[in-house]
Each structure stands twice: as structure tokens, then as C-alpha cells.
Design an enzyme around this catalytic site. Structure first.
Site, mmCIF file in Angstrom:
data_model
loop_
_atom_site.group_PDB
_atom_site.id
_atom_site.type_symbol
_atom_site.label_atom_id
_atom_site.label_comp_id
_atom_site.label_asym_id
_atom_site.label_seq_id
_atom_site.Cartn_x
_atom_site.Cartn_y
_atom_site.Cartn_z
ATOM 1 N N CYS A 200 0.871 -1.158 0.000
ATOM 2 C CA CYS A 200 0.000 0.000 0.000
ATOM 3 C C CYS A 200 0.916 1.218 0.000
ATOM 4 C CB CYS A 200 -0.846 0.061 1.268
ATOM 5 S SG CYS A 200 -1.929 -1.359 1.478
ATOM 6 N N LYS B 287 4.869 -8.445 -20.502
ATOM 7 C CA LYS B 287 4.457 -7.060 -20.744
ATOM 8 C C LYS B 287 3.059 -7.041 -21.355
ATOM 9 C CE LYS B 287 6.548 -5.111 -18.745
ATOM 10 N NZ LYS B 287 7.593 -5.747 -18.056
#
Lengths: 391, 592
Positions: B2, B469
Site C-alpha cells: 500500500c 508485458k
């Protein structure tokens, strides 16, 4: 005047091979793109709200200029998809500008003094410069301070004042840019409609890069104004004279001499026993091996130059590998450009990512395209197109 | 995982907190919230992104506050589970980054003592514990509460009526930003760049008591001091500057990143890594996760090719359970952030085995740099995009540079390798200049739902990275395969609806790859191949090609990776994906 529109979308075809891979405004002079000088001049005069019109290879402008924070300005980008003219370029900025603004070209070399007075002049106005060869430019005919008309490259110039491409406008200009593609024509059209256009003459720097070899004289002119700043590692036994800039992480090895004015970028390995002589700019990540002398030249980023090389009056674009004993010395030469044959003093003009093997000699005025390869012991001259192989 | 921030000073805290949180969204963006104290405590949180929260949050006049942007671990994303969490009286608020292992036990204990817990999160036990131990001294109550916690509990606490913030670091990063009569907290440096360049990195076990003009630190019950660092990153690095997405901006920064990273090393003759033992790189063990793992796989081939010694690469997350290392191993741990929990655990285990650990990381002062024996920095600048691009390239450059001094090749070959390495920025720029063509190929690929990437030898990890990716930002199912392995199963999936992206290098894998391509074409899969300039053979064999500048095959992963980054970017853009903030992902994984 708080806002400026800088036009940096153009390609600059006459500057090939250098503009095949980068926009004209991003060509490097004294290890900085031309555009940066304009931005710096604006910032010095308190204009920090800048709209950059970009187009051809715009990413390279983004990569270098960023948001403008590095230069103390705030840059808003506007894209001109196809390069139809300076008026068209300006019209792209229509939504981004306020009531009054300056317009400048990003590919002329100016300094803070050039526009110091002009920023105080109200619109509509154009900045003019007195030159000795006006027929190369847009000639501005004035009565008093008022512009009568602008004539592009006339056979016979009626005045020595030329258009610098620097203007002050109100939003009224957009009434004309919709139908007229180039700014000089826009000005003429505005005069016809009864607008008063004031002309202000500047005594400051205003230089245009038209041909590849112009980079050499511009580089010389700019370097005269630098201040010494030394980064990196300078070994003992290095001789520094005059104004010298050396970037961070660069190593200048023992026995080398750097005589200013000269700029060496960051992350370079210079020497041992290399002479960097006056009026030389060297980019970042450049390796120069022993017993090489470079004078009055511009060397791009990522270039490797072998030992025992002599280079003067030359421009070598980024990424070239040049092996030992290369010779490129200046000499007077005639180049044929657009039916004219100006006589110039120039060494070699070499495009990006060329590989030149050992013991090659360049004739004065040679123009080597991008991505060329030259085998050992060759004599190169004339004009080599991109991707040429000389063997 | 976070992002947490804190502010204490004379300015209104709310706008500063929101701005800082916006810069930390790459760490998570399920939900967010702020708490500001102006005598009383005002808390506002919701299951929205920071920008949306900024629009609806009521005005708060206080000059002390904390904020949080969340990547859910304990408890699903919801307004109730969003931070900050408060105690029963609503006088103490806490933001937390990490996971508390014994929270169930603590919850039961607190509930039994009459505390009401409103969320499912582990975090909520912290404010209630502080409430429980509060006897008039806020800092002492926090310190006491932390003693009950097991796990990762980096947190910042705020109490109504207090003119200080109390924070602690355990396992997840926390930085104090030093300002002029104001101080800041943040999980990461980019959040603070708008305000200050002076920072202090807290270390595990540190407890910080911070007022507007003082910072007091304690660890293990005694006062300590931490060194102040000056940050060289600028605000510029954290802005998009013309580009539509951070990812594209960062892809375009790569020529400069290579230059900067190279400039950080001295010369090929002077090793960047100080390795133990006479064997040099022999038996090197490389550990990493995700994109860094792919860099590690390329690194294996680089070292094996140059130093001619065997190298082992393992996933850090696997190694920490069953991995084996012996003290004669030199270990290289690659972690972009220097905070990835799996990598940190791997370093700990390696150190216990007596290995010498070299870490390759991009973040100065990160935890990995403090626990490893030696750090090799990549100089990529802050990477904001969740999908790693420029840090991958910088890691490769670091690995080349690390291997070159141990190369068992003759001097002329070594010279030419160093020369080619230095010219990589130009080659990468040429791939970037080819962008519009690659975008054209991407347009066609964007309509498929399954895509295979293949490569062989040093480009096999490049195929893995290309597929990674693509899947992370475009949500297309993509698989990277060693081209020789396709016949062991995946052939069953080929066909006109399963295109193949092939990475072809002109090395000893060239001929076998051609055979694979013929076999693939026989099964009707459309093939897009990455080939070097002037390769006419492949052009006739496949449907379309992306031409890559010619480089020594050893360096081909660098240019090929850039082309595949652009390909993934434009596929995702064509599909309208939120490229910089792909769903369910976050950048620095400080959880398992």
C-alpha cells in the site's frame, strides 16, 4: 506578455542527414539542443508559460524538455500532425493560449538579449534583425515603425531588415491562420485588413541553421559565451585552459589538454593524451582514444573515436564509431545546394551510427549519410547517401 | 502493499496528503482515505481512486494528517476496509502498510475486552491496541501496542489533540521528508519530490515521533539517529511531459537510462562487483521475481557466454522455501525497488547460508541495499508505470558490466563488446524511431485473445518478458516459450487464431528457429518476427517483420526487449486499457 508559443514541429530537410532521425529544433549546439536556447531566453525574460508546438519526431522533444521544470518553465505540448507551415502550426495552439502571446521559432538560435525589449512591446508586432545578406530571408519593409509588407527571399532586397520569425499577437491572428499556412503571409494578410503591425529591431543574437555546416559556426559562436564548470574526474597531468565545461562522470585522462572554449558532456572517457582544442563540443558517453586532436567541431553522443585521429571543422552525429588514424580536416570547398554553390570551409559532415574503419581520410566537405560503413584505408569525398557501404 | 503518507506543519494537510497519495497510486489503488486532525479527528475514505476522492472529500482545516492508498490483502476492497482505521472513540487513526500475522488472535482479544472492530482488515487492531494502552502518553502507547504485533507493520498513527505523528517501520519501507518547519512521511520518495529533497530512511524496528520542527527516533528502546540523504531525483521524473502514459515516457527514456547506468561504472577493466572466492562468477546464483527474473535469465546466458561458467537462476519466491545455496556461491539478487519481500527474504536466507550477496537495485537507500553485502545501482530514475521497462534495460546493462571483467575472450573481442555496449543508446533510439511501424503491427495483434512469444538462447527470456508485458497491460493471454519447446504441447493450441511473435537473433540459434517457424507456419498461425536488418530469409517465411538494428547477438536482448515493450504498449492502447495502472497489479510487492 506572459505566454509564448514556440514552434518546434519542423523537420529541416536541408539539414539532412542530421534531421533524418531528429527534429531541427533538437540539433545539438554546444551540447544542448537549439530549442533549449529559446526556452532559456524566454525564462530569462520572465515568460514561463510556454506552449510548444511539436510534430516531426516529437518524442525527442518530450524526452529532453519534459515538463519544463529543469528549465524553470511550464511547458504545454500541442501537436501539429502534418507540417503545413508556421501559421498552421500556430493555429494548433489556439485552445492553449490567452489573449496576447509571443510566437517564436524553436529552431533559430537566440539569447535573452534578443527578445529583452520585444517582450514589452504590445501586439501586433514583429521582431526584425539587420543583416548583410537579406535576400536569404523574409525582407521586412517598414515605414516609421510600421510594417508595410514582408517579401520572402526577394531577388532584390529593398531593406536590410529581415523577419526573425518572432512575433507578438493577439487572438485576432487565428482569424487568418485558418486560411493562410505561413506566418509571413498571415502578417501580409493582416496588414491588408487594416491591422497595424509594429516592427522592433534587435541587436541581440539571431542565427539560423540552414545547412549542416552552419552547425560549426553556430557552435563556435555559442561556445564563446560559456562559463567554466568541471565535473567528473580530471586526472593529474591534464592541462585545462580557457573556458571549459566537463560533465559529471566523465574521466579526462593524464596527458590530455582541453583548451576552451570547449564543452565535454557526461559519462565520457577522454584520453590519455588527447587534445580537445577551442570551439569543440563533445556529447555524452563519448570515448576518445590517445593521441587524437579535435578542433572546431561538434561530436554527438555515444561516439567512439580511435587513436591518432585528427578532426577539425567537422560535425559527427551520435553513435558513430571511428577507428584509429582517421583524418578529417577543414578546407575551402564548393558545395552544390539548390543550384547555388557557396564556398565554405568545412571538414567532414557525418551522419549518425556510421562505422568508419582505421586509416580513413575524409576530403573537405564530404557529407556522409546515416548508417554508413567505410572500410579501412579509404578516401571518402562528395556526398554518400544513407546506408552507403564504402569498400 | 500500500502507500502511506503523513504531514505535519503549518499548511493545510489535506491538499498535500492528496497530492502525495496520487504519486503513490502505483503501490495500489483499490481504495484510499485520509485523516486530518484539527483538535478533533476528521476521517474520509472510500473505494475510489485518489483523484475521485479529492473531488468529494469535505474541506478539512487541520495541519496534521495521514493518508493511505490501498492494495487489498486482508479484506476485499471496500469503503469499510479502506484506511485510515480508528479506535472506538474515533480519536486515534492509523494508516498501515504490511500484513499482521497474529491479527486474528488480537481481534478476538480486543473484542473480548469490549472493543468494536468495524472492518475485516488486520490494520484495525492497531488503533484499538493504542487506545487500550493509552495512559496519557501517545508515543508510549504506540510503542507498547507495536510489541503485540507480529508481521509487517509499517504505519503512521495520528491522535486528536496531539501535535505529533508517531510512525513505525517493520518490513515495508517508510521515509521521513524533512522540510522547513514541516515534516512528511511517505512510503516512497516520488511522493515527496514536490516538497523536499531531504529524506531519512527508517529501518526495521524504528519508531519515529515527529512534530513540525523535530524528528525523534527510537529503536529497541533507545534513542537513535538516522542519516539524512539528499535526493537527486526531480519532480520532472514523476511527470508525463507530453506523453499519454508514464509507460511510453519511460520506454523513451531508455537511451538516456543506458547512458546514465554506464556512466556509473568506471571501466571494463575494473569489476563493479566484488565477488568472493577465486572462482569469480562460477556457480553464481541469481534470484529475482517478475521482470527482474527475466533480466536474471538473460544475465545467466551473458555470464555463461562470457565467463564460461555455469550459472543458476531461481525465482526468489520459490527459493525462500526449498532453495539450496552453499557458502561458495556468489549470489546476485535483482530487485527494482529493493523492497520486494520475496527478494529480501531470499537475501536473508542466502546470508544465513554464508553466501556473498550482491544486489542490483534502482532505489538508493532501499532495504535490499542495507542487507546485501554489495549494491550495484541501476540509474533508471523513478519508474512510475506498473509495467517495468527502463529498469529492466538498466538491469541488463548492469549484468553486462558485471560479467565483462570476467570474460574469457580475447582482448579485441572484449574491446568490441565494450564499444558495442556503449553504442546501445543509439541502437535503442533507432528502435524507438521505428515506433509508428510497431504500432501498426500492434493494431493487428490487438484483435487476438491468445498470443505466443517464442525465442531461443539469450532471447528466450526476452520472449518471456515480451509476453509478460503484453498480458499485464493488455489483458491478452500471452505465453512465452523457448522455441524448441513448442512441439512439446503448445502446438496443439496453434492455428489461425493464435499468432506467434518470434524473436530471432543471428546467433547459433538462428537455424533451429527457422525450423520452428516453418513448423508454426504449417499450423497456420500468423507470425510476426523480430529480425535484424537485411535478413531476407525470415521475411519470406513469416507474415510480417519488425526490423531491429543490427547489434552483436549478445546485446540483442536489449533492442528486442524495447521493440516488444512498444508492441505491448500499442496493443494495450488499441484495446483502451488503463496502461499505467493495470487491474489487480501494484508495483512494489512488499507482501508474499
Amino acid at each position: 506578455m506572459k505566454q509564448a508559443v514556440v514552434l518546434a514541429a519542423g523537420e529541416g530537410q536541408r539539414l539532412r542527414p542530421f534531421t533524418v532521425t531528429r527534429p531541427k529544433a533538437m540539433l545539438s549546439i554546444a551540447d544542448r539542443p537549439i530549442l533549449e536556447f529559446t526556452i532559456e531566453a524566454l525564462a530569462c525574460n520572465g515568460l514561463r508559460d510556454i506552449i510548444l508546438v511539436v510534430g516531426y519526431r516529437k518524442e525527442q522533444v518530450y524526452d529532453y524538455m519534459g515538463s519544463g521544470e529543469k528549465f524553470g518553465v511550464n511547458i504545454t505540448y500541442v501537436t501539429q500532425e502534418t507540417q503545413l507551415g508556421t501559421g498552421h502550426a500556430l493555429s494548433q495552439a489556439g485552445d492553449a493560449v490567452g489573449d496576447e502571446f509571443l510566437v517564436l521559432s524553436g529552431d533559430n538560435l537566440i539569447d535573452a538579449r534578443t527578445i529583452a525589449d520585444f517582450v514589452g512591446v504590445g501586439p501586433q508586432a514583429v521582431l526584425v534583425k539587420r543583416v548583410s545578406d537579406p535576400q536569404r530571408y523574409g525582407v521586412v519593409n517598414i515605414v516609421g515603425d510600421e510594417v508595410k509588407d514582408i517579401v520572402e527571399k526577394p531577388k532584390e532586397a529593398r531593406s536590410n531588415l529581415v523577419n526573425t520569425g518572432i512575433y507578438a499577437f493577439t487572438r485576432d491572428v487565428f482569424k487568418f491562420t485558418a486560411s493562410t499556412l505561413d506566418l509571413p503571409d498571415v502578417l501580409n494578410a493582416m496588414i491588408k485588413e487594416g491591422y497595424t503591425i509594429n516592427a522592433l529591431e534587435t541587436a541581440g543574437t539571431w542565427l539560423d541553421v540552414v545547412y549542416p555546416w552552419d552547425i560549426i559556426s553556430l557552435n563556435d559562436a555559442v561556445l564563446r559565451g560559456i562559463e567554466t564548470s568541471l565535473g567528473g574526474t580530471i586526472e593529474t597531468g591534464v592541462s585545462l585552459k580557457g573556458k571549459v565545461v566537463i560533465g559529471k562522470d566523465t574521466v579526462v585522462r593524464s596527458g590530455s589538454s582541453v583548451y576552451g572554449p570547449a564543452v565535454i558532456g557526461s559519462g565520457c572517457e577522454i584520453g590519455p593524451h588527447v587534445s580537445v582544442m577551442p570551439a569543440t563540443s563533445i556529447g555524452d558517453n563519448v570515448v576518445i582514444s590517445s593521441f587524437t586532436e579535435i578542433r572546431n567541431s561538434v561530436i554527438g553522443d555515444d561516439v567512439a573515436i580511435g587513436p591518432g585521429t585528427v578532426i577539425s571543422d567537422s560535425v559527427i552525429a551520435r553513435g558513430c564509431t571511428i577507428k584509429g588514424r582517421f583524418t578529417a580536416l577543414g578546407g575551402t570547398t564548393d558545395v552544390r545546394i539548390n543550384g547555388e554553390s557557396p564556398s565554405i570551409n568545412v571538414g567532414a559532415i557525418i551522419g549518425e551510427d556510421c562505422k568508419i574503419e582505421s586509416n580513413v581520410t575524409a576530403q573537405p566537405g564530404v557529407i556522409v549519410g546515416n548508417f554508413c560503413q567505410v572500410q579501412p584505408m579509404k578516401l571518402i569525398g562528395g556526398r554518400l547517401p544513407d546506408r552507403s557501404l564504402v569498400y | 502493499m500500500c502507500g502511506i503518507v503523513g504531514y505535519i506543519g503549518a499548511k493545510k494537510a489535506l491538499p498535500i496528503l492528496l497530492n502525495c497519495l496520487g504519486k503513490l497510486e502505483y503501490r495500489g489503488y483499490d481504495s484510499c482515505g485520509v485523516a486530518v486532525s484539527a483538535g478533533d479527528l476528521q476521517v474520509y475514505k472510500d473505494m475510489v481512486r485518489v483523484k475521485a476522492l479529492a473531488k468529494v472529500v469535505p474541506p478539512m482545516s487541520g495541519t496534521i494528517g495521514i493518508g493511505h492508498t490501498r492494495w487489498a490483502t486482508h479484506g476485499e476492497p471496500s469503503a469499510a476496509n479502506a484506511h485510515p482505521h480508528c479506535d472506538c472513540a474515533g480519536r486515534i487513526a492509523v494508516v498501515h502498510n504490511g500484513t499482521i500475522n497474529n491479527f486474528l488472535k488480537l481481534r478476538e482479544m480486543l473484542a473480548a475486552e469490549g472493543h468494536t472492530l468495524a472492518s475485516q482488515t488486520d490494520t484495525e487492531v492497531i488503533p484499538h491496541l493504542i487506545e487500550k494502552y493509552y495512559d496519557g502518553d501517545f508515543a508510549r502507547a504506540v510503542e507498547r501496542a507495536l510489541k503485540d504485533l507480529e508481521g509487517a507493520y509499517t504505519m503512521i498513527a495520528l491522535m486528536a489533540g496531539e501535535s505529533r505523528l508517531v510512525a513505525a517501520r517493520q518490513d515495508s519501507p517508510l521515509i521521513i521528508g524533512i522540510g522547513d518547519r514541516e515534516n512528511f512521511f511517505a512510503s516512497d520518495v516520488p511522493a515527496l519530490l514536490d516538497y523536499t529533497s531531504r529524506v531519512m530512511y527508517l529501518e526495521d524496528g524504528d519508531i519515529a515521533m515527529v512534530t513540525a520542527d523535530s524528528v525523534k527516533l527510537r529503536n529497541g528502546g533507545s534513542s537513535i539517529a538516522r542519516e539524512e540523504h539528499k535526493i537527486s531525483w526531480s519532480v520532472e521524473d514523476a511527470q508525463k511531459a507530453g506523453y499519454e502514459h508514464f509507460m511510453l515516457k519511460e520506454i523513451h527514456e531508455q537511451p538516456k537510462v543506458i547512458r546514465d547506468t554506464l556512466a556509473g561504472y568506471i571501466s571494463a577493466a575494473e569489476p563493479v562487483a566484488n565477488l568472493a572466492g577465486a572462482g569469480g562468477l562460477a556457480d553464481t546464483l541469481i534470484l529475482a521475481s517478475g521482470t527482474s527474473y527475466h533480466a536474471g535469465l538473460v544475465g545467466k546466458t551473458i555470464i555463461e557466454n562470457l565467463a564460461r561458467v555455469p550459472v543458476r537462476v531461481e525465482l526468489a519466491s520459490e527459493f525462500i522455501y526449498n532453495g539450496q545455496a552453499s557458502s561458495r556461491n556468489n549470489a546476485i539478487v535483482i530487485t527494482q525497488s529493493g523492497e520486494t519481500l520475496d527478494a529480501l527474504k531470499a537475501i536473508k536466507k542466502l546470508k544465513e547460508e554464508g553466501c556473498r550477496v550482491v544486489t542490483i537495485t534502482n532505489v538508493v537507500g532501499s532495504t535490499a541495499t542495507r542487507v546485501a553485502d554489495q549494491t550495484i545501482y541501476t540509474r533508471a530514475g523513478p519508474e512510475i508505470s506498473v509495467a517495468a521497462t527502463k529498469t529492466f534495460l538498466a538491469q541488463l546493462v548492469a549484468l553486462y558490466w558485471l560479467a565483462l571483467p570476467y570474460a574469457r575472450v580475447d582482448i579485441s573481442r572484449l574491446d568490441s563488446l565494450v564499444e558495442d555496449l556503449r553504442r546501445l543508446p543509439v541502437k535503442v533510439q533507432q528502435v524507438l524511431d521505428n515506433e509508428s511501424l510497431i504500432a501498426g503491427h500492434a493494431k493487428r495483434l490487438a484483435e487476438y485473445e491468445n498470443i505466443f512469444y517464442i525465442g531461443r538462447g539469450i532471447n528466450y527470456p526476452v520472449a518471456l518478458e515480451g509476453a509478460l508485458k503484453l498480458k499485464e497491460i493488455s489483458y491478452i493471454h500471452a505465453e512465452g516459450y523457448a522455441s524448441g519447446e513448442l512441439k512439446h504441447g503448445p502446438y496443439a493450441l496453434l492455428g489461425s487464431r493464435a499468432p506467434v511473435v518470434a524473436v530471432v537473433a543471428r546467433d547459433n540459434t538462428y537455424d533451429p528457429i527457422i525450423i520452428s517457424l516453418k513448423e508454426i507456419k504449417a499450423r497456420k498461425s500468423p507470425v510476426l518476427a523480430l529480425v535484424s536488418e537485411n535478413d531476407e530469409t525470415i521475411k519470406d517465411l513469416v507474415d510480417s517483420v519488425i526490423t531491429i538494428p543490427d547489434v552483436d547477438p549478445l546485446f540483442s536482448p536489449v533492442v528486442n526487449a524495447v521493440a516488444l515493450q512498444l508492441l505491448a504498449y500499442y496493443v494495450a492502447r488499441e484495446r483502451g486499457c488503463p496502461i499505467d495502472f493495470p487491474r489487480n497489479l501494484a508495483k512494489t510487492l512488499t507482501v508474499e
